[in-house]
Design an enzyme around this catalytic site. Structure first.
Site, mmCIF file in Angstrom:
data_model
loop_
_atom_site.group_PDB
_atom_site.id
_atom_site.type_symbol
_atom_site.label_atom_id
_atom_site.label_comp_id
_atom_site.label_asym_id
_atom_site.label_seq_id
_atom_site.Cartn_x
_atom_site.Cartn_y
_atom_site.Cartn_z
ATOM 1 N N ARG A 95 -28.708 46.353 37.726
ATOM 2 C CA ARG A 95 -29.647 47.464 37.459
ATOM 3 C C ARG A 95 -30.759 47.008 36.538
ATOM 4 O O ARG A 95 -31.288 47.773 35.743
ATOM 5 C CB ARG A 95 -28.899 48.643 36.844
ATOM 6 C CG ARG A 95 -28.176 48.314 35.536
ATOM 7 C CD ARG A 95 -27.693 49.568 34.868
ATOM 8 N NE ARG A 95 -27.043 49.287 33.590
ATOM 9 C CZ ARG A 95 -26.851 50.196 32.650
ATOM 10 N NH1 ARG A 95 -27.275 51.421 32.825
ATOM 11 N NH2 ARG A 95 -26.235 49.890 31.525
ATOM 12 N N ARG A 178 -37.284 45.614 27.599
ATOM 13 C CA ARG A 178 -36.832 44.801 26.467
ATOM 14 C C ARG A 178 -37.400 43.394 26.569
ATOM 15 O O ARG A 178 -37.856 42.958 27.626
ATOM 16 C CB ARG A 178 -35.313 44.764 26.384
ATOM 17 C CG ARG A 178 -34.621 44.041 27.525
ATOM 18 C CD ARG A 178 -33.117 44.106 27.382
ATOM 19 N NE ARG A 178 -32.434 43.366 28.439
ATOM 20 C CZ ARG A 178 -31.107 43.309 28.587
ATOM 21 N NH1 ARG A 178 -30.330 43.956 27.730
ATOM 22 N NH2 ARG A 178 -30.566 42.608 29.567
ATOM 23 N N ARG A 185 -27.723 32.938 30.231
ATOM 24 C CA ARG A 185 -26.409 33.289 29.697
ATOM 25 C C ARG A 185 -25.403 32.187 29.984
ATOM 26 O O ARG A 185 -25.646 31.331 30.845
ATOM 27 C CB ARG A 185 -25.923 34.592 30.342
ATOM 28 C CG ARG A 185 -26.943 35.730 30.333
ATOM 29 C CD ARG A 185 -26.644 36.747 31.421
ATOM 30 N NE ARG A 185 -27.711 37.750 31.550
ATOM 31 C CZ ARG A 185 -27.684 38.968 31.030
ATOM 32 N NH1 ARG A 185 -26.632 39.353 30.340
ATOM 33 N NH2 ARG A 185 -28.677 39.800 31.198
ATOM 34 N N ASP A 254 -20.996 36.731 30.489
ATOM 35 C CA ASP A 254 -22.330 37.100 30.966
ATOM 36 C C ASP A 254 -23.122 37.851 29.897
ATOM 37 O O ASP A 254 -24.309 38.143 30.103
ATOM 38 C CB ASP A 254 -22.250 37.927 32.249
ATOM 39 C CG ASP A 254 -21.355 39.147 32.102
ATOM 40 O OD1 ASP A 254 -20.141 38.958 31.911
ATOM 41 O OD2 ASP A 254 -21.845 40.284 32.190
ATOM 42 N N ASN A 255 -22.497 38.150 28.765
ATOM 43 C CA ASN A 255 -23.176 38.804 27.649
ATOM 44 C C ASN A 255 -23.362 37.865 26.461
ATOM 45 O O ASN A 255 -23.578 38.323 25.342
ATOM 46 C CB ASN A 255 -22.397 40.043 27.195
ATOM 47 C CG ASN A 255 -22.477 41.175 28.195
ATOM 48 O OD1 ASN A 255 -23.388 41.226 29.011
ATOM 49 N ND2 ASN A 255 -21.518 42.076 28.142
ATOM 50 N N ASP A 264 -27.332 42.932 25.317
ATOM 51 C CA ASP A 264 -26.552 43.923 26.064
ATOM 52 C C ASP A 264 -25.688 44.786 25.150
ATOM 53 O O ASP A 264 -24.494 44.581 24.996
ATOM 54 C CB ASP A 264 -25.705 43.249 27.153
ATOM 55 C CG ASP A 264 -26.561 42.819 28.334
ATOM 56 O OD1 ASP A 264 -27.643 43.402 28.512
ATOM 57 O OD2 ASP A 264 -26.160 41.915 29.067
#
Length: 491
Positions: A95, A178, A185, A254-255, A264
């Protein structure tokens, strides 16, 4: 710079151009009725964007990705990830979209990225949308971390879309714009390694070196130097989280960024009562990402990065593993050095304060104090500000917060004997953080259309170290009836 038409905004596509295998060109979902909720004017200025123009219809179309400069191609980025320990080989921006890269006024490359801009091929059944509340949460938290001096992605704007988002209830939708030094990552490297394309993995590493760690390019082993630099950046970042009581809540691979920026902000929160076992996220039922586990999880995540990069370290796998293990092993010392230095400052004991304050004495004072805070479930942020008052002679504000007063008095006598520096403590310990009850009040009001509480909270946390008249409620702990706090991802 003053931007007039959208076409005068320069958005490069370096990531997509250099790593097309990791990018899918995809448009943002149209937004028919955008309304600006909050705009970060100082950040806009740093990016060379005119805040007044961003408020115009053309500016709002840029902030929602619906009208872009000529040549700009938004992309959804591909990455993999370990989510709560289980590996997902294909995640990606479900998204979110990378609109492109901007050059800021200091000549540094910055990603302009959207969240809540609609479904992409990575959406995995989700609607690709975001609600006002979670996007404003990310705005407030990211700007708070930045003000605290902690590396983080920055929030440029939140724009209401005018369309509903369906979760447990119907909520107003929003898009967050942002900014980051990149969105590379650990999971990006995991995805590249999973393709089996060794040249892609190498190009990704070269891209990361050029973007973040150019000094690694001239090292004897550039890719090992890249990994070592990421280990160092993450060790410092996590230590700084711990020092202010920040709990990320979903430290999946992934964060975790290659740059060392916080990213995130879903089920994140700051500690109220000090308890190392604190978990806020509603989905972290096993406590994997509890406050005290964050350093361990970070090192685990970095081990997954090392696994993905192994072919770049040496042709012989055993030699590559040895090199990676040595570099990863430096995480603990780096983390401990940053944390110890920070904790000494929190209690007013800088290096060299007094020849009698050696490392063992300082460590004992810190450990004993944290034990007392845990036993008394003391408000973490408020206590250290009160302790700064105690360094100047008045111990009562801090003393009144603990349960075992005799133990605190004995500790305080030994601590005061080494002449702690109250001014250092005030520069180190914030007055204002995004307290959980205030976040909830502000987001609830904003969801109902009242943005004033969000603006007031932002004003407080954007200058966290300086107490100001009229902001007393922003320094107070949650009321007793607030209860146990739970946070949610917002997806």
């Amino acid at each position: 710079m003053t931007v007039a038409p959208t076409s005068s905004v320069a958005l490069d596509g370096r990531f997509a151009r250099e790593l097309p295998e990791l990018a899918i060109a995809w448009p943002a979902q149209p937004v028919d009725d955008p309304t600006l909720l909050v705009l970060n004017e100082p950040l806009a200025g740093r990016l060379g964007l005119d805040p007044d123009w961003l408020r115009t219809p053309d500016g709002l179309r840029l902030l929602t990705g619906t009208v872009l400069p000529d040549g700009a191609t938004p992309v959804a980025q591909a990455y993999a990830g370990h989510q709560f320990g289980g590996f997902s080989p294909r995640l990606g921006d479900g998204r979110a979209l990378l609109l492109g890269e901007l050059v800021d006024v200091d000549g540094r490359l910055r990603d302009l990225h959207l969240k809540g801009s609609g479904r992409t091929p990575f959406a995995r059944g989700g609607d690709g949308l975001a609600a006002v509340g979670p996007m404003l949460r990310e705005y407030v938290i990211s700007e708070s971390l930045h003000a605290l001096g902690i590396p983080a992605t920055r929030s440029l704007a939140v724009v209401a879309t005018g369309r509903p988002v369906y979760r447990e209830s119907t909520l107003p939708g929003a898009v967050l714009a942002r900014v980051a030094s990149s969105h590379l990552r650990v999971g990006t490297f995991q995805f590249a390694r999973g393709t089996g394309d060794g040249q892609l993995l190498r190009r990704l590493a070269d891209h990361a070196i050029a973007r973040h760690y150019p000094q690694a390019a001239v090292a004897e082993q550039p890719y090992l130097a890249l990994f070592d630099a990421v280990v160092a950046a993450q060790a410092e970042l996590i230590a700084r989280w711990m020092l202010v009581g920040f709990v990320h809540g979903v430290m999946n691979t992934d964060n975790m960024t290659i740059s060392g920026e916080s990213i995130d902000f879903g089920p994140c929160a700051f500690l109220d009562a000090f308890d190392p076992a604190t978990v806020f996220s509603s989905i972290d039922t096993g406590g994997r990402y509890a406050y005290r586990n964050q350093p361990v999880v970070a090192q685990w995540n970095l081990a997954r990065l090392a696994e993905a990069m192994l072919p770049l370290f040496a042709d012989d796998q055993e030699a590559a593993v040895d090199l990676a293990t040595q570099a990863l092993g430096r995480f603990g010392d780096r983390y401990q050095a940053t944390w110890t230095r920070g904790m000494r400052a929190k209690v007013g004991l800088p290096d060299g304060l007094d020849d009698g304050v050696d490392d063992h004495v300082a460590a004992a004072l810190i450990d004993e104090l944290l034990d007392q805070l845990q036993g008394s479930r003391v408000d973490y942020t408020g206590f250290f500000r009160a302790l700064g008052v105690a360094a100047r002679g008045d111990t009562e504000p801090a003393r009144s917060l603990v349960l075992d007063i005799a133990a605190f008095d004995e500790w305080a006598q030994r601590w005061r004997a080494v002449a702690p520096d109250g001014e250092l403590m005030d520069r180190t310990n914030p007055v204002y953080i995004p307290r959980n009850h205030l976040i909830e009040q502000a987001l609830e009001a904003a969801t109902g259309g009242d943005l004033d509480p969000v603006g007031e909270l932002l004003a407080a946390v954007s200058a966290p170290y300086q107490p100001r008249p009229g902001l007393e409620r922003y320094a107070e702990p949650a009321p007793d009836d607030f209860g146990a706090y739970r946070t949610f991802c917002g997806t």
